[in-house]
Design an enzyme around this catalytic site. Sequence first.
Site, mmCIF file in Angstrom:
data_model
loop_
_atom_site.group_PDB
_atom_site.id
_atom_site.type_symbol
_atom_site.label_atom_id
_atom_site.label_comp_id
_atom_site.label_asym_id
_atom_site.label_seq_id
_atom_site.Cartn_x
_atom_site.Cartn_y
_atom_site.Cartn_z
ATOM 1 N N GLU B 93 88.106 22.675 -18.443
ATOM 2 C CA GLU B 93 89.232 21.855 -17.967
ATOM 3 C C GLU B 93 89.842 21.010 -19.083
ATOM 4 O OE1 GLU B 93 86.357 22.097 -16.401
ATOM 5 O OE2 GLU B 93 86.731 22.642 -14.306
ATOM 6 N N PHE B 155 79.246 15.825 -2.163
ATOM 7 C CA PHE B 155 79.099 16.781 -3.261
ATOM 8 C C PHE B 155 80.396 16.865 -4.082
ATOM 9 C CE2 PHE B 155 79.434 21.239 -4.809
ATOM 10 C CZ PHE B 155 78.446 21.139 -5.777
ATOM 11 N N GLN B 156 80.255 16.708 -5.365
ATOM 12 C CA GLN B 156 81.376 16.757 -6.317
ATOM 13 C C GLN B 156 82.449 15.708 -6.017
ATOM 14 O OE1 GLN B 156 82.569 20.925 -6.773
ATOM 15 N NE2 GLN B 156 81.082 21.088 -8.436
ATOM 16 N N LYS B 205 90.793 17.751 0.195
ATOM 17 C CA LYS B 205 90.865 19.111 0.737
ATOM 18 C C LYS B 205 91.497 19.143 2.129
ATOM 19 C CE LYS B 205 88.032 23.281 0.581
ATOM 20 N NZ LYS B 205 86.682 23.803 0.314
ATOM 21 N N MET B 520 86.020 14.378 -42.567
ATOM 22 C CA MET B 520 86.629 13.062 -42.589
ATOM 23 C C MET B 520 85.538 11.982 -42.582
ATOM 24 S SD MET B 520 89.340 11.479 -42.903
ATOM 25 C CE MET B 520 90.926 12.087 -42.352
HETATM 26 C C1 TPP Z 1 85.870 14.282 -29.799
HETATM 27 C C2 TPP Z 1 85.681 13.580 -31.102
HETATM 28 N N1 TPP Z 1 84.428 13.265 -31.521
HETATM 29 C C3 TPP Z 1 84.247 12.633 -32.707
HETATM 30 C C4 TPP Z 1 85.313 12.275 -33.487
HETATM 31 C C5 TPP Z 1 85.103 11.533 -34.804
HETATM 32 N N2 TPP Z 1 85.557 12.375 -35.920
HETATM 33 C C6 TPP Z 1 86.752 12.216 -36.500
HETATM 34 S S1 TPP Z 1 87.072 13.327 -37.686
HETATM 35 C C7 TPP Z 1 85.587 14.029 -37.488
HETATM 36 C C8 TPP Z 1 85.221 15.188 -38.328
HETATM 37 C C9 TPP Z 1 85.928 16.409 -37.965
HETATM 38 O O1 TPP Z 1 85.317 17.494 -38.620
HETATM 39 P P1 TPP Z 1 86.093 18.827 -38.823
HETATM 40 O O2 TPP Z 1 86.704 19.246 -37.537
HETATM 41 O O3 TPP Z 1 85.233 19.814 -39.505
HETATM 42 O O4 TPP Z 1 87.293 18.376 -39.732
HETATM 43 P P2 TPP Z 1 87.325 18.014 -41.281
HETATM 44 O O5 TPP Z 1 87.425 16.524 -41.355
HETATM 45 O O6 TPP Z 1 86.079 18.533 -41.918
HETATM 46 O O7 TPP Z 1 88.531 18.693 -41.766
HETATM 47 C C10 TPP Z 1 84.852 13.374 -36.496
HETATM 48 C C11 TPP Z 1 83.488 13.698 -36.079
HETATM 49 C C12 TPP Z 1 86.590 12.615 -32.993
HETATM 50 N N3 TPP Z 1 87.700 12.315 -33.660
HETATM 51 N N4 TPP Z 1 86.743 13.280 -31.820
#
Ligand code: TPP
Lengths: 295, 610
Positions: B93, B155-156, B205, B520
């Site tokens: 979803e 439920f749900q 529902k 990042m």
């Molecule tokens: C759902 C979610 N969880 C955690 C984060 C924190 N976060 C920001 S950037 C990042 C790293 C992303 O890694 P990747 O997709 O490999 O991208 P890269 O920076 O290596 O290009 C994280 C964990 C986020 N933005 N969103």
Amino acid sequence: MSDESTDDAQRAAGESTDDAQRAAGESTDSTQRTGDESHDETVAPRARADHRREGLEGPTPGERPVPRGKRNSQGIRIDPEVEAEREPRRAVISVLVAHEPGVLSEVSSLFSRRQFNIESLTVGATNDPERARITVVVEEPDPGIDQVEKQLRKLVPVISVRELDPDAVRRELAIIKVDAADPSEVAAVADMYDARTVDASRETVTVEVTGSRQKIEGAIDTLGQFGVREITRTGTAAQARGTDSTAGTPPAETTGQTEAAAAATDGGEPADAAGASDDGEPKDATVDDATTEQA
Amino acid sequence: MVGVSERAQAAAESEAEPATETDAESATTDASETAADETTDARTPVTTGAQSVVRSLENAGVEHCFGVQGGAIMPVYDAVFDSELNHYMMAHEQAAAHAADAYGIVAGRPGVCLATSGPGATNLVTGIADANMDSDPMVALTGQVPTEFVGNDAFQETDTTGVTAPITKDNTFAASSDRVGDDVGEAFALAATGRPGPTLVDLPKDVTQGDTDREPGPATPPDTYHVQERAPADAVQDAARTIEDSNEPVLLFGGGVIKGDATEAAREFAKEYEIPVVTTMPALGSFPEDHELSLEMGGMHGTGYANMALTHTDCLIAVGCRFDDRLTGGIETFAPDAEVVHIDIDPAEISKNVEADHPLVGDAGTVLTQLDAAMDEQPSATKWRATCKQWQSEYPMDYAAPRDEPLKPQFVVEAYDAATSDDAIVTTGVGQHQMWAAQYWTYTEPRTWVSSHGLGTMGYGLPAAIGARIAADAEGKEDAAVIAFEGDGSFLMTMQELAVAVRENLDVTVAVLNNEYIGMVRQWQDAFFDGRHSASDYGWCPDFAKLAEAFGAKGIAVEEYDEVADAVQESVEYDGPAVVDFRVDPAENVYPMVPSGGDNGQFALAEDQL
Ligand SMILES: Cc1ncc(C[n+]2csc(CCOP(=O)(O)OP(=O)(O)O)c2C)c(N)n1
Ligand SMILES: [Mg+2]
């Protein structure tokens, strides 16, 4: 502004790393960088095969011009010499809402999620069964009070919002239960505050007092001498005086929304402005100094 | 204030008379007008709440929707079965919400997603919050347990309207079969009107299964909703004088320029008065980045020249932006010498973060036209434009890419840009790859940049590409490529949606900028946590190309510079979903960078400047 026309090569040489020196040694004119080593310009025009460095080129932070001005933490431009934040003040805001489920929780969750400082919130019916009135007392600096009003207006079930004038009628109610050791003394004190005895038992007397916050606090304070057992208080209920309307019932023509209605209020007033926000001026009044008549 | 049963009663009592001809005509939008006229008589009359829900969507011109089935929403799906709606069955979803969100961005009309009660609804939450932060038009329809079970921990059962109240523009618990179609119409209109945003209708529902013969009226917002279209004339005059008198003006375009369809007016204004333009990240594409007035993106990873201009401007004309902290950096040092003219349709954005000296509440295009009419002359900014040009040459976005070092991710972004047309659509995950996609692609058209800005949701890229592809096809842009730049981490969050892309044979390309890092985070750890790589080093990643093949998509792996152009070509030309696993330099960092709360003018160009 930046008349310090920095020479690329000079600057790079200033950074004493090997990489920078290598970069400086090479021509900065990209058209001369041909040969086997370079990348295809039509694929990646900004790729520099002949550069070996971390990050990007350019004057370092210390080499850049700096602006003169400053803002405070509220985003207001200020004289950098005089650090000033606006002081919080107490405001009574009256909100007319559609009388439907979930409105109260929508309003109260807005206050918590936006970290607005709220002192009291009351809700009750109006003369129109489809509308309810919420009265909130907030304590915020001016930009914050403005935000409170604007964010409230954004909630779809909110019909109108206004901050009440300092002279508006404001009332709170308190129910105070004290020990009944000396009932006649209690009655005498209660009398001073126009309080009514609403319940009595062998051990307790319960009085009800209505009025300004100031008055109620005075009553609680004085009744304290008898030993207060319990206090129940309401928030502020408030209403504008005379023909002035509290968070107004909008005139019929402004209740139709959408483009057509908005275009009709061409002057640019928000469509709900008619009865709602006639007092754009910040007010300095607090609840305390507002209502004095009943003392 | 009143309980559910009272509410149901109230709704029943207040049942409006069927809309008259005139009512319907005056209030409908173009799309729904034609649809309603053609179909009201031709189509079979509605008999249930669910059918009126679907009818309401059809009336509003909805053609596509995204979702996942389940118990409480089954009556609605049963009605979808007989309708003209194309439904895309997603794997999760969250992806349905992102796809609907992206559809809304690309098409400029609300995207629609459906989910069942409980876990279906909670799985939507991330996508709804994302749409809310970015003011994207979207309608979520969630199933709910029958009204008599509500409040009994059935439920749900989840309090969906409670959970989503803070992350929707508005939401409604449908209380009666007679009204439910209008509830949906209202939600659709609200999502699209004024400042857009996600709306939700929770559908018990019994309400969707219940009988009704009531045709829903046209999609109109509720009576209490007001939008101010025009700014007050005197305020416009004042702002115009300030702009004329400025010497260092900057136009700051925000996402509202694109969402408000004000791109043309905004471009004309900039060109006529020769004012340099900075865009926020959501506004990429609002102004052509190859135009001489463009300073590209400002903020945390904006260009040096954009941030110099923002810092030194004496007149900042902000259009449809909310002064997010990733744009402003520390508020104390943001455009500290500037008089601020702020155009926004949402009065609550005015002076929320940055005080507006000239608040102009209204529709972006309308107010820009008002402002244009009020202007008598250009500001005298010849010197300023030269200064901006100088900053452009002082802070080039060129990156080092020696051939004997690992492939640079920026190179991949540039290569896709070169291989595709101007109307190609870019979607992204969240992380370094997202910033490179923002920085190294030259955006020239609105609605070609589809990303998660305010919420920063990893995993956004692929589901967004699915929604963007379907919207582009619906808009007659079948030839526009859709490229999802994903990080290895981001892709792992929603890659199951490849199943949908393959099943529906959607022409999307996933370019994984695989650095085997939560890159990042790794960059921040190097800069701010002594290089301690806690939970940021994957060390091992699945073989994304093989995984793609397992899903039935095309899979390509690339390690060398010389392989890039061919892989780009092959993936773009492939008719269907393709995944290219680009093994990029794990050590590469995103610059320029303004650390959180930092001074935009002091952006770092390398780690030692942080
Ligand atoms: C759902 C979610 N969880 C955690 C984060 C924190 N976060 C920001 S950037 C990042 C790293 C992303 O890694 P990747 O997709 O490999 O991208 P890269 O920076 O290596 O290009 C994280 C964990 C986020 N933005 N969103
Ligand atoms: Mg990564």
